[in-house]
Design an enzyme around this catalytic site. Structure first.
Site, PDB file in Angstrom:
ATOM      1  N   HIS A 276       4.822   0.343   0.072  1.00 36.01           N
ATOM      2  CA  HIS A 276       5.515  -0.477   1.073  1.00 36.01           C
ATOM      3  C   HIS A 276       4.573  -1.551   1.632  1.00 36.01           C
ATOM      4  O   HIS A 276       3.372  -1.557   1.340  1.00 36.01           O
ATOM      5  CB  HIS A 276       6.051   0.412   2.206  1.00 36.01           C
ATOM      6  CG  HIS A 276       5.015   1.234   2.896  1.00 36.01           C
ATOM      7  ND1 HIS A 276       4.391   2.344   2.312  1.00 36.01           N
ATOM      8  CD2 HIS A 276       4.447   1.117   4.111  1.00 36.01           C
ATOM      9  CE1 HIS A 276       3.528   2.868   3.159  1.00 36.01           C
ATOM     10  NE2 HIS A 276       3.530   2.144   4.252  1.00 36.01           N
TER      11      HIS A 276
ATOM     12  N   ARG B 159       6.923  -9.012  15.965  1.00 36.23           N
ATOM     13  CA  ARG B 159       7.475  -7.767  15.433  1.00 36.23           C
ATOM     14  C   ARG B 159       6.510  -6.641  15.761  1.00 36.23           C
ATOM     15  O   ARG B 159       5.295  -6.849  15.748  1.00 36.23           O
ATOM     16  CB  ARG B 159       7.696  -7.851  13.912  1.00 36.23           C
ATOM     17  CG  ARG B 159       8.205  -6.544  13.336  1.00 36.23           C
ATOM     18  CD  ARG B 159       8.545  -6.603  11.865  1.00 36.23           C
ATOM     19  NE  ARG B 159       8.937  -5.272  11.416  1.00 36.23           N
ATOM     20  CZ  ARG B 159       8.113  -4.389  10.872  1.00 36.23           C
ATOM     21  NH1 ARG B 159       6.827  -4.709  10.697  1.00 36.23           N
ATOM     22  NH2 ARG B 159       8.516  -3.184  10.513  1.00 36.23           N
TER      23      ARG B 159
ATOM     24  N   HIS C  16       0.825  -1.208   0.000  1.00 33.04           N
ATOM     25  CA  HIS C  16       0.000   0.000   0.000  1.00 33.04           C
ATOM     26  C   HIS C  16       0.858   1.257   0.000  1.00 33.04           C
ATOM     27  O   HIS C  16       2.043   1.225   0.321  1.00 33.04           O
ATOM     28  CB  HIS C  16      -0.904   0.013   1.238  1.00 33.04           C
ATOM     29  CG  HIS C  16      -0.129   0.219   2.513  1.00 33.04           C
ATOM     30  ND1 HIS C  16       0.582  -0.796   3.124  1.00 33.04           N
ATOM     31  CD2 HIS C  16       0.083   1.325   3.259  1.00 33.04           C
ATOM     32  CE1 HIS C  16       1.174  -0.322   4.207  1.00 33.04           C
ATOM     33  NE2 HIS C  16       0.909   0.962   4.311  1.00 33.04           N
TER      34      HIS C  16
ATOM     35  N   ASP D  92       0.462   4.887   2.025  1.00 35.48           N
ATOM     36  CA  ASP D  92      -0.367   5.461   3.088  1.00 35.48           C
ATOM     37  C   ASP D  92      -1.208   6.581   2.509  1.00 35.48           C
ATOM     38  O   ASP D  92      -0.668   7.472   1.853  1.00 35.48           O
ATOM     39  CB  ASP D  92       0.535   6.015   4.211  1.00 35.48           C
ATOM     40  CG  ASP D  92       1.310   4.903   4.909  1.00 35.48           C
ATOM     41  OD1 ASP D  92       2.389   5.201   5.473  1.00 35.48           O
ATOM     42  OD2 ASP D  92       0.862   3.743   4.857  1.00 35.48           O
TER      43      ASP D  92
HETATM   44  C1  LIG Z   1      -5.689   6.325   6.992  1.00 29.56           C
HETATM   45  C2  LIG Z   1      -5.205   5.108   7.240  1.00 29.56           C
HETATM   46  C3  LIG Z   1      -5.814   3.840   6.755  1.00 29.56           C
HETATM   47  C4  LIG Z   1      -4.751   2.783   7.174  1.00 29.56           C
HETATM   48  C5  LIG Z   1      -4.174   3.387   8.434  1.00 29.56           C
HETATM   49  C6  LIG Z   1      -3.973   4.823   8.024  1.00 29.56           C
HETATM   50  C7  LIG Z   1      -2.754   4.889   7.062  1.00 29.56           C
HETATM   51  C8  LIG Z   1      -2.406   3.524   6.457  1.00 29.56           C
HETATM   52  C9  LIG Z   1      -3.659   2.702   6.077  1.00 29.56           C
HETATM   53  C10 LIG Z   1      -3.426   1.179   5.883  1.00 29.56           C
HETATM   54  C11 LIG Z   1      -2.382   0.669   6.903  1.00 29.56           C
HETATM   55  C12 LIG Z   1      -2.950   0.816   4.466  1.00 29.56           C
HETATM   56  C13 LIG Z   1      -2.977  -0.720   4.264  1.00 29.56           C
HETATM   57  C14 LIG Z   1      -4.402  -1.268   4.499  1.00 29.56           C
HETATM   58  C15 LIG Z   1      -4.947  -0.922   5.903  1.00 29.56           C
HETATM   59  C16 LIG Z   1      -6.426  -1.372   5.945  1.00 29.56           C
HETATM   60  C17 LIG Z   1      -4.228  -1.733   6.980  1.00 29.56           C
HETATM   61  O1  LIG Z   1      -3.613  -2.778   6.669  1.00 29.56           O
HETATM   62  O2  LIG Z   1      -4.291  -1.356   8.171  1.00 29.56           O
HETATM   63  C18 LIG Z   1      -4.853   0.628   6.077  1.00 29.56           C
HETATM   64  C19 LIG Z   1      -5.289   1.337   7.371  1.00 29.56           C
HETATM   65  C20 LIG Z   1      -6.794   1.273   7.646  1.00 29.56           C
HETATM   66  O3  LIG Z   1      -7.623   1.471   6.727  1.00 29.56           O
HETATM   67  O4  LIG Z   1      -7.134   1.003   8.825  1.00 29.56           O
HETATM   68  O1  LIG Z   2       4.816  -2.233  10.343  1.00 30.56           O
HETATM   69  C1  LIG Z   2       5.427  -1.712   9.388  1.00 30.56           C
HETATM   70  O2  LIG Z   2       6.661  -1.778   9.253  1.00 30.56           O
HETATM   71  C2  LIG Z   2       4.636  -0.945   8.327  1.00 30.56           C
HETATM   72  C3  LIG Z   2       3.245  -0.604   8.790  1.00 30.56           C
HETATM   73  C4  LIG Z   2       2.542   0.296   7.797  1.00 30.56           C
HETATM   74  O3  LIG Z   2       2.966   0.461   6.665  1.00 30.56           O
HETATM   75  C5  LIG Z   2       1.321   0.999   8.211  1.00 30.56           C
HETATM   76  O4  LIG Z   2       0.824   0.749   9.346  1.00 30.56           O
HETATM   77  O5  LIG Z   2       0.852   1.824   7.378  1.00 30.56           O
HETATM   78 FE   LIG Z   3       1.951   2.142   5.687  1.00 32.60          FE
END
Ligand SMILES: C=C1C[C@]23C[C@H]1CC[C@H]2[C@]1(C)CCC[C@@](C)(C(=O)O)[C@H]1[C@@H]3C(=O)O
Ligand SMILES: O=C(O)CCC(=O)C(=O)O
Ligand SMILES: [Fe+2]
Length: 384
Positions: free
Chosen positions: A299, A309, A243, A245
């Site tokens: 990333h 982790r 993704h 951010d």
């Molecule tokens: C605004 C946001 C949505 C998420 C948390 C913050 C910034 C990063 C986003 C996220 C981590 C991107 C990957 C998918 C996600 C669903 C996750 O894995 O947590 C995303 C977060 C979210 O929507 O809760």
């Molecule tokens: O845990 C990590 O190293 C990345 C987490 C991340 O990309 C996020 O929470 O948006």
């Molecule tokens: Fe991220």
């Protein structure tokens, strides 16, 4: 109605099966299971590659920026400009954040996430940005991330000077009061560092050191604690999927366990953990603010079969109603507008209610917004 009154050709459908019980991600159980529930198995093209190359990038000495020495600032601005144009992230050291505070923030995660599932607060509700979540089992039905998270709000304005501490005390409970103090202090340190980085980004883009600092002065940001339990089959799943951010800037502290990967030069690279450093990445909102000059960093996070982790992610976000549009100096006939004006509220709601953030969120959001506007702003763009 007696059964024989039904015309013979009517097929009586059986009652629909009950909806499947949402999977419960109880890390204390799942981390010992060799067979992963199918919802955690990612498609082949997204599975982690074994032994990715390590990305050795020179950390940026933020301390020399803090001295205000014009030559040092100019040199740093050039370094940041190159990194953000190329892959949208850089690493900073001598950042001025107390290492004891960082250690306390990590200890707090061990305490909280080490609790039994039953002792943790209820899962956050769909559409809500904050709260505890375990692999988003109630939110997504496939490609579940192998992680637990705790997300809460940080506001930089004076009326919310204790918002983190109050959240932990009032929403999570008395036993989390000390927790709240640690993360209140941590978020304040992140705010200070973020605004300093915004000065550096402003110099890097030639708009001066005040422009972006002012834009984010009253930020309404998100703090997220990521906890990735060990997994017996780490090659089948992901801690956090690929993704960018959607937010503006992310300041990430990963502990000594590697797992963060960035996609540069057409392949995934592991970012070597350095407890003295923060990884800073550009998000979609700042990519729009820079008129596409700085790239939002692609990333992901992988897990391992040995140890937990953890990562601390501070997501800098403008006030919800702030209009995201680049400074005029970054727009001209050679560099026309790349993204439309939008508010962070609109993009945030899009990721929470309509679209799971991935590597193309901003493009999909832009199309969705234009369709919605073409329909005169009706609720459901597809209805027109
Ligand atoms: C605004 C946001 C949505 C998420 C948390 C913050 C910034 C990063 C986003 C996220 C981590 C991107 C990957 C998918 C996600 C669903 C996750 O894995 O947590 C995303 C977060 C979210 O929507 O809760
Ligand atoms: O845990 C990590 O190293 C990345 C987490 C991340 O990309 C996020 O929470 O948006
Ligand atoms: Fe991220």
């Amino acid at each position: 109605m007696p059964i024989d009154c039904f015309p013979s050709n009517m097929t009586i459908m059986p009652p629909p099966p009950p909806p499947p019980e949402p999977l419960v991600f109880d890390a204390s159980i799942l981390q010992h299971q060799a067979n992963l529930p199918s919802q955690f198995i990612w498609p082949d093209h997204e599975k982690p590659c074994l032994e990715p190359p390590e990305l050795a990038i020179p950390p940026i000495d933020f301390g020399s920026f803090l001295t205000g020495d014009p030559l040092a600032v100019s040199k740093l601005a050039q370094q940041v400009n190159e990194a953000c144009k190329k892959h949208g992230f850089f690493v900073i050291v001598n950042h001025g954040v107390d290492s004891k505070l960082i250690a306390k923030a990590h200890e707090g995660m061990n305490m909280f996430f080490g609790k039994q599932l039953s002792e943790k607060p209820v899962q956050r509700k769909i559409g809500e940005q904050y709260g505890y979540a375990s692999s988003f089992t109630g939110r997504f039905s496939s490609k579940l991330p192998w992680k637990e998270t705790l997300s809460f709000r940080y506001c930089a304005d004076n009326q919310s000077s204790n918002i983190v501490q109050e959240y932990f005390l009032n929403v999570m409970g008395e036993e989390f009061k000390q927790f709240g103090k640690v993360y209140q202090e941590y978020c304040e340190a992140m705010n200070t560092l973020s605004l300093g980085i915004m000065e550096l980004l402003g110099v890097s883009l030639g708009v001066g050191n005040e422009y972006f600092r002012d834009f984010f002065e009253g930020n309404d940001s998100i703090m997220r604690l990521n906890y990735y339990p060990p997994c017996q089959k780490p090659e089948l799943t992901l801690g956090t999927g690929p993704h960018c951010d959607p937010t503006s800037l992310t300041i990430l502290h990963q502990d000594h366990v590697s797992g963060l990967q960035v996609f540069v030069e057409e392949k995934w690279h592991s970012v070597t953990p350095d407890p003295e450093a923060f990884v800073v990445n550009i998000g979609d909102t700042f990519m729009a603010l820079s008129n596409g000059i700085f790239k939002s960093c692609l990333h992901r996070a992988v897990v391992n079969n040995v140890t937990v982790r953890k990562s601390l992610a501070f997501f800098l976000c403008p006030k919800m109603d702030k209009v995201v549009k680049p400074p005029n100096t970054l727009v001209d006939y050679k560099n026309p507008r790349v993204y439309p004006d939008f508010t962070w509220l609109a993009l945030s709601e899009f990721t929470q209610k309509h679209y799971r953030a991935d590597m193309k969120t901003l493009d999909v959001f832009t199309t969705w917004l234009q369709q919605k506007n073409n329909c005169g702003g009706t609720k459901n763009a597809s209805s027109c």
